[in-house]
Design an enzyme around this catalytic site. Sequence first.
Site, short mmCIF file in Angstrom:
data_model
loop_
_atom_site.label_atom_id
_atom_site.label_comp_id
_atom_site.label_asym_id
_atom_site.label_seq_id
_atom_site.Cartn_x
_atom_site.Cartn_y
_atom_site.Cartn_z
N ARG A 1 42.79 38.34 100.49
CA ARG A 1 42.09 39.43 99.82
C ARG A 1 40.94 39.91 100.71
NH1 ARG A 1 43.43 39.87 94.55
NH2 ARG A 1 41.48 40.93 94.03
N HIS B 1 43.17 4.70 77.68
CA HIS B 1 44.57 4.46 78.04
C HIS B 1 45.47 4.76 76.84
CE1 HIS B 1 48.10 2.42 79.69
NE2 HIS B 1 48.24 1.81 78.50
N GLY C 1 51.92 31.58 102.09
CA GLY C 1 52.06 30.32 101.38
C GLY C 1 50.73 29.70 101.01
N ALA D 1 36.43 32.34 91.10
CA ALA D 1 35.65 32.88 89.99
C ALA D 1 34.45 32.01 89.67
CB ALA D 1 36.54 33.03 88.75
N ILE E 1 47.71 31.83 96.13
CA ILE E 1 48.34 32.89 95.35
C ILE E 1 49.85 32.86 95.51
CG2 ILE E 1 48.55 35.40 95.07
CD1 ILE E 1 45.61 35.62 95.91
N LYS F 1 47.69 32.40 85.07
CA LYS F 1 47.83 31.10 84.41
C LYS F 1 48.57 31.24 83.08
CE LYS F 1 45.28 30.10 87.86
NZ LYS F 1 45.27 31.06 88.99
N GLY G 1 35.53 41.96 82.82
CA GLY G 1 36.24 40.75 83.23
C GLY G 1 36.70 40.79 84.66
#
Length: 457
Positions: free
Chosen positions: A269, A445, A178, A321, A181, A51, A39
């Site tokens: 990164r 709706h 800012g 990703a 991440i 998340k 992963g």
Amino acid sequence: MADRYDLIVIGAGPGGYEAAIEAAKSGMKTALIERRELGGTCLNRGCIPTKTLLHTAELYREVRGASTIGLEAENLRCDMAQLQARKNAVVEQLRSGIASLMKANKVTVIQGSASIVDSGRVRIEPEGTELETEHILIATGSTPAVPPIPGADLPGVVTSDELLDCDALPQSLVIIGGGVIGMEFASVFSALGCRVTVIEALERILANMDKEISQNLKMIMKKRGVDIHASAMVQEITADPEGGLTCRYAEKDKPAQAQGGLVLIATGRRACTEGLFAADASEAVTSMAMERGRIQVNGRFETSVPGIYAIGDVTGGIQLAHAATAQGRNAVAAMAGKEPSIDLSVIPGCVYTDPEIGCAGITADEAKAAGLEIISRKYVMGANGKSVLSGQERGFIKIVAASDTHRILGAQMMCARATDMISQFSAAIVNGLTLEDLARVVFPHPTFSEAIGEAAR
């Protein structure tokens, strides 16, 4: 005699393991080598754990303010140990799913560190076993980049990797950076009751996105108590006698400082290539074309060494990703001499703050800089029934289209479920749809998505 494969994939993140599946399905004998967990960063130290924390933090913030919608909750608190257990359970469940996929598709998974000896040979450490292969795909991803700030090595100064395992909520957190991440972690910890300060070197947070997104998010975060400083350069980090940390910085040339129990460095990164090339690697491999530590590839994702390909963060560019997954599938097609199946010209970007942010294609400023004649349509979510009844804060949908043909060139969304809905715009851009094409669609709706049709009209 060494085991021989049609493809060896180095790195089991979303780019690597999806490419391995794609290759195996096409009949290639495939091995997937990973020195850590299946992963990669996304599942274990990135997208999924972040998340998971964001999901809890958003619910926590909503419940704390639930009296306005007729709910009363007493003694609400966040159990960080239980939250970490939940995060780990989610990661483990998905990791097990990947292992099952590898087995079902007959991909050989090898635990170890891979180093490339030449274009057709890979060594596995620590055993020193060597494998032969027709193709090699490098998908080793990236690691947090830590700038040379004095004090960056102090206890309590962390990267996203360490902060994701935090089992005690700090009273205060200083975030250096800012970008995506940094702002996602600001959302998490501020929602859970932590005092958060963000220090950004550029003139605004989320500097690579539409200015209106940056401005609106800053206003929302400041309303929630997040202290944001842009055009600010951190000069040093020092330890306080009381056990905390102090970041000294210059904001528009004026000295300032911020205290925190923890300091998160979220300044980007860097490509992960450590140990990738064997000490006795061939000259072609050791002289592989690279730029600032990133592996250079052509349009087929092939490196300067024939037979060796690279995708994802290790090549620089868009560090997402889903971008790596798409690149991996196209790279496998290139190995097989086929045309790529995925259009990589539009890669949607998502920020999982609250409200969410989704972007696809180009912004109005980017279009104008490129000399394009455009029109821009905007719909404010304050008129959307689902947004009002669910108590959402300020948000909008903006569409950028060619002024002559009305062909959709880009879209920016800042609203609830933006990360789920942005793909509708990605599909529209890739398939050359116009504003009129989108306006012909009937949206249900009340939904957040019906605002897409309103914006198109």
